[in-house]
Design a protein around this motif. Sequence first.
Motif, PDB file in Angstrom:
ATOM      1  N   ALA A 166       6.873  -1.678  11.242  1.00  0.00           N
ATOM      2  CA  ALA A 166       5.415  -1.799  11.253  1.00  0.00           C
ATOM      3  C   ALA A 166       4.825  -1.658   9.851  1.00  0.00           C
ATOM      4  O   ALA A 166       5.480  -1.182   8.914  1.00  0.00           O
ATOM      5  CB  ALA A 166       4.820  -0.730  12.172  1.00  0.00           C
ATOM      6  N   LEU A 167       3.575  -2.055   9.714  1.00  0.00           N
ATOM      7  CA  LEU A 167       2.844  -1.826   8.476  1.00  0.00           C
ATOM      8  C   LEU A 167       2.612  -0.327   8.291  1.00  0.00           C
ATOM      9  O   LEU A 167       2.506   0.425   9.261  1.00  0.00           O
ATOM     10  CB  LEU A 167       1.494  -2.538   8.521  1.00  0.00           C
ATOM     11  CG  LEU A 167       1.500  -4.060   8.672  1.00  0.00           C
ATOM     12  CD1 LEU A 167       0.068  -4.577   8.800  1.00  0.00           C
ATOM     13  CD2 LEU A 167       2.209  -4.723   7.499  1.00  0.00           C
ATOM     14  N   GLY A 168       2.504   0.099   7.034  1.00  0.00           N
ATOM     15  CA  GLY A 168       2.187   1.488   6.764  1.00  0.00           C
ATOM     16  C   GLY A 168       0.758   1.795   7.179  1.00  0.00           C
ATOM     17  O   GLY A 168      -0.038   0.887   7.445  1.00  0.00           O
ATOM     18  N   PRO A 169       0.390   3.068   7.240  1.00  0.00           N
ATOM     19  CA  PRO A 169      -0.969   3.437   7.665  1.00  0.00           C
ATOM     20  C   PRO A 169      -2.076   2.770   6.861  1.00  0.00           C
ATOM     21  O   PRO A 169      -3.048   2.270   7.436  1.00  0.00           O
ATOM     22  CB  PRO A 169      -0.979   4.958   7.486  1.00  0.00           C
ATOM     23  CG  PRO A 169       0.448   5.366   7.665  1.00  0.00           C
ATOM     24  CD  PRO A 169       1.241   4.266   7.035  1.00  0.00           C
ATOM     25  N   ALA A 170      -1.965   2.740   5.526  1.00  0.00           N
ATOM     26  CA  ALA A 170      -3.014   2.141   4.696  1.00  0.00           C
ATOM     27  C   ALA A 170      -3.114   0.637   4.943  1.00  0.00           C
ATOM     28  O   ALA A 170      -4.216   0.087   5.064  1.00  0.00           O
ATOM     29  CB  ALA A 170      -2.738   2.425   3.222  1.00  0.00           C
ATOM     30  N   GLU A 171      -1.958  -0.036   5.017  1.00  0.00           N
ATOM     31  CA  GLU A 171      -1.958  -1.474   5.288  1.00  0.00           C
ATOM     32  C   GLU A 171      -2.520  -1.776   6.673  1.00  0.00           C
ATOM     33  O   GLU A 171      -3.220  -2.777   6.868  1.00  0.00           O
ATOM     34  CB  GLU A 171      -0.532  -2.018   5.188  1.00  0.00           C
ATOM     35  CG  GLU A 171       0.094  -1.930   3.812  1.00  0.00           C
ATOM     36  CD  GLU A 171       1.550  -2.333   3.860  1.00  0.00           C
ATOM     37  OE1 GLU A 171       1.882  -3.407   3.316  1.00  0.00           O
ATOM     38  OE2 GLU A 171       2.350  -1.593   4.453  1.00  0.00           O
ATOM     39  N   SER A 172      -2.201  -0.905   7.627  1.00  0.00           N
ATOM     40  CA  SER A 172      -2.680  -1.107   8.999  1.00  0.00           C
ATOM     41  C   SER A 172      -4.198  -1.009   9.062  1.00  0.00           C
ATOM     42  O   SER A 172      -4.864  -1.833   9.700  1.00  0.00           O
ATOM     43  CB  SER A 172      -2.045  -0.072   9.933  1.00  0.00           C
ATOM     44  OG  SER A 172      -0.634  -0.216   9.961  1.00  0.00           O
ATOM     45  N   VAL A 173      -4.751  -0.005   8.394  1.00  0.00           N
ATOM     46  CA  VAL A 173      -6.208   0.151   8.369  1.00  0.00           C
ATOM     47  C   VAL A 173      -6.867  -1.023   7.663  1.00  0.00           C
ATOM     48  O   VAL A 173      -7.912  -1.530   8.105  1.00  0.00           O
ATOM     49  CB  VAL A 173      -6.607   1.492   7.691  1.00  0.00           C
ATOM     50  CG1 VAL A 173      -8.094   1.546   7.440  1.00  0.00           C
ATOM     51  CG2 VAL A 173      -6.162   2.667   8.558  1.00  0.00           C
ATOM     52  N   ALA A 174      -6.262  -1.478   6.586  1.00  0.00           N
ATOM     53  CA  ALA A 174      -6.824  -2.637   5.862  1.00  0.00           C
ATOM     54  C   ALA A 174      -6.854  -3.873   6.750  1.00  0.00           C
ATOM     55  O   ALA A 174      -7.811  -4.640   6.730  1.00  0.00           O
ATOM     56  CB  ALA A 174      -5.984  -2.905   4.603  1.00  0.00           C
ATOM     57  N   LEU A 175      -5.822  -4.064   7.557  1.00  0.00           N
ATOM     58  CA  LEU A 175      -5.786  -5.194   8.475  1.00  0.00           C
ATOM     59  C   LEU A 175      -6.912  -5.088   9.509  1.00  0.00           C
ATOM     60  O   LEU A 175      -7.618  -6.065   9.789  1.00  0.00           O
ATOM     61  CB  LEU A 175      -4.425  -5.247   9.200  1.00  0.00           C
ATOM     62  CG  LEU A 175      -4.283  -6.323  10.277  1.00  0.00           C
ATOM     63  CD1 LEU A 175      -4.420  -7.716   9.675  1.00  0.00           C
ATOM     64  CD2 LEU A 175      -2.942  -6.169  10.987  1.00  0.00           C
ATOM     65  N   VAL A 176      -7.089  -3.881  10.055  1.00  0.00           N
ATOM     66  CA  VAL A 176      -8.143  -3.661  11.039  1.00  0.00           C
ATOM     67  C   VAL A 176      -9.520  -3.904  10.433  1.00  0.00           C
ATOM     68  O   VAL A 176     -10.390  -4.555  11.037  1.00  0.00           O
ATOM     69  CB  VAL A 176      -8.049  -2.232  11.617  1.00  0.00           C
ATOM     70  CG1 VAL A 176      -9.255  -1.938  12.507  1.00  0.00           C
ATOM     71  CG2 VAL A 176      -6.751  -2.049  12.392  1.00  0.00           C
ATOM     72  N   GLU A 177      -9.733  -3.403   9.239  1.00  0.00           N
ATOM     73  CA  GLU A 177     -11.026  -3.581   8.554  1.00  0.00           C
ATOM     74  C   GLU A 177     -11.299  -5.058   8.298  1.00  0.00           C
ATOM     75  O   GLU A 177     -12.433  -5.538   8.465  1.00  0.00           O
ATOM     76  CB  GLU A 177     -11.048  -2.810   7.246  1.00  0.00           C
ATOM     77  CG  GLU A 177     -11.094  -1.300   7.418  1.00  0.00           C
ATOM     78  CD  GLU A 177     -11.003  -0.554   6.113  1.00  0.00           C
ATOM     79  OE1 GLU A 177     -11.546   0.565   6.019  1.00  0.00           O
ATOM     80  OE2 GLU A 177     -10.348  -1.077   5.173  1.00  0.00           O
ATOM     81  N   GLY A 178     -10.276  -5.793   7.916  1.00  0.00           N
ATOM     82  CA  GLY A 178     -10.429  -7.228   7.679  1.00  0.00           C
ATOM     83  C   GLY A 178     -10.793  -7.978   8.948  1.00  0.00           C
ATOM     84  O   GLY A 178     -11.646  -8.893   8.920  1.00  0.00           O
ATOM     85  N   MET A 179     -10.201  -7.589  10.047  1.00  0.00           N
ATOM     86  CA  MET A 179     -10.510  -8.234  11.320  1.00  0.00           C
ATOM     87  C   MET A 179     -11.949  -7.923  11.738  1.00  0.00           C
ATOM     88  O   MET A 179     -12.660  -8.783  12.256  1.00  0.00           O
ATOM     89  CB  MET A 179      -9.529  -7.756  12.401  1.00  0.00           C
ATOM     90  CG  MET A 179      -8.096  -8.230  12.182  1.00  0.00           C
ATOM     91  SD  MET A 179      -6.932  -7.488  13.368  1.00  0.00           S
ATOM     92  CE  MET A 179      -7.578  -8.102  14.909  1.00  0.00           C
ATOM     93  N   ALA A 180     -12.385  -6.686  11.514  1.00  0.00           N
ATOM     94  CA  ALA A 180     -13.754  -6.278  11.870  1.00  0.00           C
ATOM     95  C   ALA A 180     -14.776  -7.081  11.083  1.00  0.00           C
ATOM     96  O   ALA A 180     -15.836  -7.461  11.611  1.00  0.00           O
ATOM     97  CB  ALA A 180     -13.943  -4.789  11.658  1.00  0.00           C
ATOM     98  N   GLU A 181     -14.497  -7.326   9.818  1.00  0.00           N
ATOM     99  CA  GLU A 181     -15.433  -8.059   8.964  1.00  0.00           C
ATOM    100  C   GLU A 181     -15.628  -9.507   9.431  1.00  0.00           C
ATOM    101  O   GLU A 181     -16.678 -10.109   9.203  1.00  0.00           O
ATOM    102  CB  GLU A 181     -14.927  -8.058   7.528  1.00  0.00           C
ATOM    103  CG  GLU A 181     -15.014  -6.697   6.848  1.00  0.00           C
ATOM    104  CD  GLU A 181     -14.378  -6.700   5.462  1.00  0.00           C
ATOM    105  OE1 GLU A 181     -13.873  -7.766   5.049  1.00  0.00           O
ATOM    106  OE2 GLU A 181     -14.386  -5.630   4.796  1.00  0.00           O
TER     107      GLU A 181
END
Length: 279
Positions: free
Chosen positions: A262-277
Amino acid sequence: MRNGSTIRRRQLARQLRLLREQAGLTIEAAAPALDWSSSKLSRIENAQQLVDVHGVRSMLDHYGVGGEKWTELIELTREARRPGWWRAYGLNDYGYVPLEAEATLLREFMVMYLPGLLQTEDYARAVFDASATRWTAEQKEREVTVRMIRQKRLTSDEEPLELSAIVEETVLRRPVGGPAVMRAKLERLVEAAALDTVTFHVLPTAVGAHAGMGGAFTLLSFDRLGEPDMAYVEHPMGAVHLEKDEDVARARVVFDHLRSAALGPAESVALVEGMAEKL
């Protein structure tokens, strides 16, 4: 929030069985002295039947137990018999919620929807709406309330619960409840991932085949009670608790493989933030 769970009952049952064995008594020898059948004593020792304080006092007397151990076992008996908070919402003591209430660490892998501890109210309602179970409006709201109560332990100072969650990327992209619910879901994930008690990973679709393709599962640890880990697997027809050492060990190995992929925690959050935007 932890009273009356099956974990307390199992803890009590195990200790009572150990005390009988230490006294050099078989079930067949001990049961008649307690005015019980052998089958009743066996059920008590396997946490299949709850015993009251009077019964435990008789057992401790017969096994020659006193002092601090006596006090400890009597208090544990009372704790095991107290109704848990979930009873007020129509849940019994044999499902998942009582197990989670005693856990100190959850390791969850999810493939269809977000872990309950990370859901918003509207997302939870949408999940219940899609269920094959025909909930009444009252039952659904009760289930949502229980889910929100469970989440409080992620921010509790007295009874903290640690969550390590891995979700497939498709879980994030699946349109559950419409755009507004989707956006709120993603924002909730970002907030939760910032908690000290939460570690959040996304398993990218690009990984392809992986060790968790058999389905979602949860590993529960009970470090505070010294109880062995347990695996919990929910499926469309119900759920299964796995307690055998080899089954739990296999679940740990699978979870570790998934976390590595899986992606690391920071990468995972960045992915989620990008999807939200993009919503």
